[in-house]
Design a protein around this motif. Structure first.
Motif, PDB file in Angstrom:
ATOM      1  N   LEU A 183     -69.570  66.376  28.573  1.00 19.52           N
ATOM      2  CA  LEU A 183     -69.386  65.853  27.312  1.00 19.52           C
ATOM      3  C   LEU A 183     -69.941  64.862  26.738  1.00 19.52           C
ATOM      4  O   LEU A 183     -70.686  64.601  25.926  1.00 19.52           O
ATOM      5  CB  LEU A 183     -67.974  67.075  26.962  1.00 19.52           C
ATOM      6  N   LEU A 184     -69.505  63.552  27.338  1.00 19.23           N
ATOM      7  CA  LEU A 184     -70.035  62.407  27.261  1.00 19.23           C
ATOM      8  C   LEU A 184     -71.808  62.729  27.092  1.00 19.23           C
ATOM      9  O   LEU A 184     -71.833  62.045  26.916  1.00 19.23           O
ATOM     10  CB  LEU A 184     -69.115  61.271  27.470  1.00 19.23           C
ATOM     11  N   ALA A 185     -71.700  63.321  28.344  1.00 17.07           N
ATOM     12  CA  ALA A 185     -73.164  62.801  28.782  1.00 17.07           C
ATOM     13  C   ALA A 185     -73.844  63.356  28.690  1.00 17.07           C
ATOM     14  O   ALA A 185     -75.053  62.861  27.525  1.00 17.07           O
ATOM     15  CB  ALA A 185     -73.255  64.047  30.638  1.00 17.07           C
ATOM     16  N   SER A 186     -73.176  64.917  27.674  1.00 17.62           N
ATOM     17  CA  SER A 186     -74.999  64.975  26.929  1.00 17.62           C
ATOM     18  C   SER A 186     -75.118  64.431  25.235  1.00 17.62           C
ATOM     19  O   SER A 186     -75.836  64.597  24.791  1.00 17.62           O
ATOM     20  CB  SER A 186     -74.743  66.608  26.163  1.00 17.62           C
ATOM     21  N   PHE A 187     -73.569  63.608  24.850  1.00 18.10           N
ATOM     22  CA  PHE A 187     -74.158  63.004  23.551  1.00 18.10           C
ATOM     23  C   PHE A 187     -74.507  62.165  24.328  1.00 18.10           C
ATOM     24  O   PHE A 187     -75.661  60.973  23.143  1.00 18.10           O
ATOM     25  CB  PHE A 187     -72.392  62.733  23.223  1.00 18.10           C
ATOM     26  N   ALA A 188     -74.392  61.281  25.349  1.00 17.64           N
ATOM     27  CA  ALA A 188     -75.123  59.829  25.337  1.00 17.64           C
ATOM     28  C   ALA A 188     -76.126  60.168  25.502  1.00 17.64           C
ATOM     29  O   ALA A 188     -76.955  59.935  25.188  1.00 17.64           O
ATOM     30  CB  ALA A 188     -73.936  59.392  26.847  1.00 17.64           C
ATOM     31  N   ALA A 189     -76.385  61.020  26.197  1.00 21.49           N
ATOM     32  CA  ALA A 189     -78.132  61.334  26.108  1.00 21.49           C
ATOM     33  C   ALA A 189     -79.123  61.681  24.905  1.00 21.49           C
ATOM     34  O   ALA A 189     -79.907  61.155  25.124  1.00 21.49           O
ATOM     35  CB  ALA A 189     -78.414  62.721  27.210  1.00 21.49           C
ATOM     36  N   TYR A 190     -78.506  62.391  23.574  1.00 24.55           N
ATOM     37  CA  TYR A 190     -78.806  62.741  22.446  1.00 24.55           C
ATOM     38  C   TYR A 190     -78.730  61.328  21.804  1.00 24.55           C
ATOM     39  O   TYR A 190     -80.292  60.960  21.651  1.00 24.55           O
ATOM     40  CB  TYR A 190     -78.423  63.708  22.151  1.00 24.55           C
TER      41      TYR A 190
ATOM     42  N   ALA B  11     -78.699  66.151  31.011  1.00 25.80           N
ATOM     43  CA  ALA B  11     -77.674  65.236  31.337  1.00 25.80           C
ATOM     44  C   ALA B  11     -76.065  66.353  31.706  1.00 25.80           C
ATOM     45  O   ALA B  11     -75.409  65.742  32.529  1.00 25.80           O
ATOM     46  CB  ALA B  11     -76.959  64.686  30.123  1.00 25.80           C
ATOM     47  N   ASN B  12     -75.880  67.405  30.399  1.00 23.89           N
ATOM     48  CA  ASN B  12     -74.599  68.134  31.111  1.00 23.89           C
ATOM     49  C   ASN B  12     -74.647  68.827  31.436  1.00 23.89           C
ATOM     50  O   ASN B  12     -73.241  68.772  32.800  1.00 23.89           O
ATOM     51  CB  ASN B  12     -74.493  68.768  29.480  1.00 23.89           C
ATOM     52  N   ASN B  13     -75.945  69.514  32.860  1.00 27.06           N
ATOM     53  CA  ASN B  13     -75.693  70.568  33.850  1.00 27.06           C
ATOM     54  C   ASN B  13     -75.112  69.437  34.924  1.00 27.06           C
ATOM     55  O   ASN B  13     -74.645  69.272  36.071  1.00 27.06           O
ATOM     56  CB  ASN B  13     -76.894  70.971  34.411  1.00 27.06           C
ATOM     57  N   ALA B  14     -75.779  68.286  35.012  1.00 32.34           N
ATOM     58  CA  ALA B  14     -75.974  66.923  35.714  1.00 32.34           C
ATOM     59  C   ALA B  14     -74.922  66.410  35.921  1.00 32.34           C
ATOM     60  O   ALA B  14     -73.572  66.346  37.253  1.00 32.34           O
ATOM     61  CB  ALA B  14     -77.158  65.753  36.190  1.00 32.34           C
ATOM     62  N   GLY B  15     -73.741  65.764  34.655  1.00 30.67           N
ATOM     63  CA  GLY B  15     -72.669  65.622  35.094  1.00 30.67           C
ATOM     64  C   GLY B  15     -71.571  66.464  35.135  1.00 30.67           C
ATOM     65  O   GLY B  15     -70.712  66.284  36.624  1.00 30.67           O
ATOM     66  N   ALA B  16     -71.554  67.621  35.230  1.00 28.51           N
ATOM     67  CA  ALA B  16     -70.749  69.264  35.590  1.00 28.51           C
ATOM     68  C   ALA B  16     -71.137  69.267  37.056  1.00 28.51           C
ATOM     69  O   ALA B  16     -69.776  69.234  37.717  1.00 28.51           O
ATOM     70  CB  ALA B  16     -71.657  70.406  35.227  1.00 28.51           C
ATOM     71  N   GLN B  17     -72.465  69.037  37.584  1.00 29.68           N
ATOM     72  CA  GLN B  17     -71.870  69.153  39.296  1.00 29.68           C
ATOM     73  C   GLN B  17     -71.586  67.850  39.799  1.00 29.68           C
ATOM     74  O   GLN B  17     -71.279  68.085  40.872  1.00 29.68           O
ATOM     75  CB  GLN B  17     -73.025  68.943  39.951  1.00 29.68           C
ATOM     76  N   THR B  18     -71.835  66.340  38.862  1.00 34.64           N
ATOM     77  CA  THR B  18     -71.001  65.160  39.358  1.00 34.64           C
ATOM     78  C   THR B  18     -69.943  64.776  39.209  1.00 34.64           C
ATOM     79  O   THR B  18     -68.675  63.992  39.838  1.00 34.64           O
ATOM     80  CB  THR B  18     -71.761  64.270  38.787  1.00 34.64           C
ATOM     81  N   SER B  19     -68.905  66.137  38.263  1.00 36.02           N
ATOM     82  CA  SER B  19     -67.676  65.580  38.200  1.00 36.02           C
ATOM     83  C   SER B  19     -67.055  66.824  38.869  1.00 36.02           C
ATOM     84  O   SER B  19     -65.537  66.516  39.480  1.00 36.02           O
ATOM     85  CB  SER B  19     -67.481  66.728  36.937  1.00 36.02           C
ATOM     86  N   PHE B  20     -67.564  66.986  40.609  1.00 30.80           N
ATOM     87  CA  PHE B  20     -67.101  67.945  41.551  1.00 30.80           C
ATOM     88  C   PHE B  20     -66.974  66.793  42.357  1.00 30.80           C
ATOM     89  O   PHE B  20     -65.565  66.908  43.299  1.00 30.80           O
ATOM     90  CB  PHE B  20     -67.933  68.826  42.616  1.00 30.80           C
ATOM     91  N   ILE B  21     -67.659  65.211  42.405  1.00 32.86           N
ATOM     92  CA  ILE B  21     -66.726  64.472  43.316  1.00 32.86           C
ATOM     93  C   ILE B  21     -65.236  63.724  43.132  1.00 32.86           C
ATOM     94  O   ILE B  21     -64.739  63.904  44.837  1.00 32.86           O
ATOM     95  CB  ILE B  21     -68.222  63.024  42.810  1.00 32.86           C
ATOM     96  N   PRO B  22     -64.881  63.628  41.975  1.00 25.32           N
ATOM     97  CA  PRO B  22     -63.714  62.930  42.292  1.00 25.32           C
ATOM     98  C   PRO B  22     -62.762  63.850  42.779  1.00 25.32           C
ATOM     99  O   PRO B  22     -61.736  63.960  43.021  1.00 25.32           O
ATOM    100  CB  PRO B  22     -62.832  62.552  40.758  1.00 25.32           C
ATOM    101  N   MET B  23     -63.026  65.400  42.117  1.00 28.09           N
ATOM    102  CA  MET B  23     -61.876  66.692  42.695  1.00 28.09           C
ATOM    103  C   MET B  23     -61.847  66.482  44.119  1.00 28.09           C
ATOM    104  O   MET B  23     -60.814  66.925  44.941  1.00 28.09           O
ATOM    105  CB  MET B  23     -62.500  67.198  41.233  1.00 28.09           C
TER     106      MET B  23
END
Length: 504
Positions: A273-280, A309-321
């Motif tokens: 969510l933040l990634a898409s706002f920041a990219a825009y 941005a939102n798809n890259a963020g969706a993928q990398t959010s798996f890292i901390p999980m």
């Protein structure tokens, strides 16, 4: 070399017929859910959690992951065609995508979103494969004090990075923390705040809250909007592929969005969510070619950048999980729940104790992303047809499936009543303009924070300085403090409000 061996193991797992079918099923279902206005991956995964009891852990997680990034793709379709974002991170896509649709360029907008998402998804997966092992090494250095400090940082990050009012975000997190206290005390075994209701001694089910607030709540919110405010441009979709000039404009935006999303996706509370706002915001600040369509009037960069941005963020959010067992967002919190259901303790030991699951899940992301491009571009006509199903048929059927999913959790009508109660709460949040995601983060992290706080204090014999004398813990708390200080600076606060107002 070790990375290649691990990936070979992962692709071996991902390319089995069963896992391919579940990856495909997850991707299709995710896209379908993303296309349905107002329903996102949280509600879908919450609905499907009961169904994974019968599955093995690997296909179950592959399917849920497919639903997650499928919904990130599908959400852009309704945002572009009818100005109703399928889920939260598609809000920004609607700003320029819808204007492109009004000009008869919906095909180009959908293709830019699809191809940008595919590229970003692939890069995000490479980053997971490359950086997950070193992060796991770091995770082994984490004790109760470090986990507590990390969760404090996560919650503060969720407040600072939440869109809209800071006060509302803080209120949501505090409400989530309070709801998380309704359970049986970990150390004394005494029920807390259960009001002598037996079902509450185990706490409120996460699925119940997620489905009530997001599923039912979103449906009520959608039904409250007048139908005449929706304008479908299905008749105008022509020429799926962008022109050469579109491709030249969109390519740098996709690269910038991918880089930004990959970094921000790892942050607790921010994610896609933040990634898409920041990219825009970044695209608006970046100089385009002379004569380009202004932003907000159908600029293709305003679609390609945020979607990447939102798809890259969706993928990398798996890292901390996957590496720390800490969910950075509501969907990852559900994934942690799914792992727990399957008897897998999320955290650094997953990679060593379940390498087939870990690397199979990562490899399946590549497979899933390829499937999504094949699904989303040639079959776009099918998704558009879905948008023409009258709401009076669509929403009752969704409510029925939600209700069946809630009942099958514990074969208990109490969950249905609780879901109904939270649907009213969800609608109230919608009317008050509150973002419910921080509530879910607070609800998930609250009990974990309390447990680690008490464990750290037990180990240090009640010495509170343990959080500052351990270097890693101190570093995380200082980072949290700096985040608060920075966001409180008048210049930053005004900029933040202005940014969210621009995109609102």
């Amino acid at each position: 070399m070790e990375l290649l061996n691990n990936l070979a193991l992962g692709f071996g797992v991902a390319f089995t017929l069963t896992n391919l079918l579940y990856a495909f099923g997850g991707a299709v279902l995710g896209t379908l859910i993303g296309v349905l206005p107002g329903l996102g991956p949280v509600a879908t995964i919450a609905m499907l959690l009961p169904s994974i009891y019968a599955l093995d852990a690997t296909p179950a997680l592959i399917m849920l992951a497919g639903i997650y990034y499928g919904a990130q793709y599908g959400g852009s379709t309704t945002a572009i065609l009818i100005n109703v974002p399928g889920e939260a991170s598609s809000v920004v896509t609607a700003l320029d995508g819808y204007q492109m649709a009004r000009k008869g360029r919906a095909g180009a907008a959908l293709a830019a979103a699809g191809l940008g998402s595919f590229f970003a998804g692939c890069v995000g997966t490479i980053i997971i494969a490359a950086f997950a092992p070193p992060l796991t090494e770091l995770a082994f250095k984490f004790g109760p004090a470090e986990y507590f400090s990390l969760m404090v940082l996560g919650l503060i990050g969720a407040v600072v990075l939440a869109s809209g009012s800071l006060v509302k975000a803080i209120s949501m997190i505090l409400l989530g923390l309070l709801l998380g206290q309704i359970n049986t005390d970990v150390i004394s075994g005494v029920p807390r705040y259960s009001f002598d209701i037996p079902e509450l001694t185990d706490g409120i089910g996460f699925v119940t809250i997620a489905m009530g607030v997001f599923g039912f709540g979103e449906i009520i919110a959608n039904l409250s909007r007048p139908a005449e405010h929706r304008e479908v441009f299905t008749k105008d979709v022509k020429g799926l592929w962008p022109t050469l000039q579109d491709a030249k404009d969109a390519a740098p935006a996709v690269l910038r969005g991918t880089a930004l999303g990959s970094i921000l996706g790892v942050l607790p509370g921010g994610g896609a969510l933040l990634a898409s706002f920041a990219a825009y915001t970044l695209e608006k600040k970046t100089r385009g070619r002379p004569g380009q369509v202004p932003f907000g009037q159908g600029n293709i960069r305003g679609v390609a950048g945020p979607e990447a941005a939102n798809n890259a963020g969706a993928q990398t959010s798996f890292i901390p999980m996957l590496t720390l067992g800490i969910p950075p967002n509501a969907v990852m919190a559900l994934m942690v729940g799914a792992m727990t259901i399957k008897g897998i303790q999320p955290g650094p030991q997953v990679m060593t104790s379940n390498p087939e699951l870990f690397w199979g899940l990562i490899a399946s992301m590549w497979v899933g992303n390829a499937m999504l491009v094949i699904l989303n571009l040639p079959l776009i006509g099918i998704w558009i047809k879905l948008l023409t199903v009258p709401y009076r048929f669509l929403f009752p059927s969704i409510v029925v499936f939600c209700a069946i999913g809630l009942y099958t959790l514990n074969n208990n009508t109490f969950d249905l009543y609780a879901g109904a109660l939270f649907s009213v709460v969800g609608y109230a949040f919608f009317k008050l303009g509150c973002e419910p995601a921080p509530l879910l983060l607070g609800f998930i992290l609250g009990p974990m924070m309390e447990e680690n706080l008490r464990r750290a204090l037990l180990l240090s014999r009640g010495d509170w300085t343990t959080f500052m004398t351990r270097p890693l813990s101190a570093g995380l708390l200082i980072a949290a403090l700096l985040m608060i200080v920075v966001v409180m600076l008048p210049a930053i606060r005004n900029k933040r409000e202005e940014a969210f107002q621009d995109e609102g």
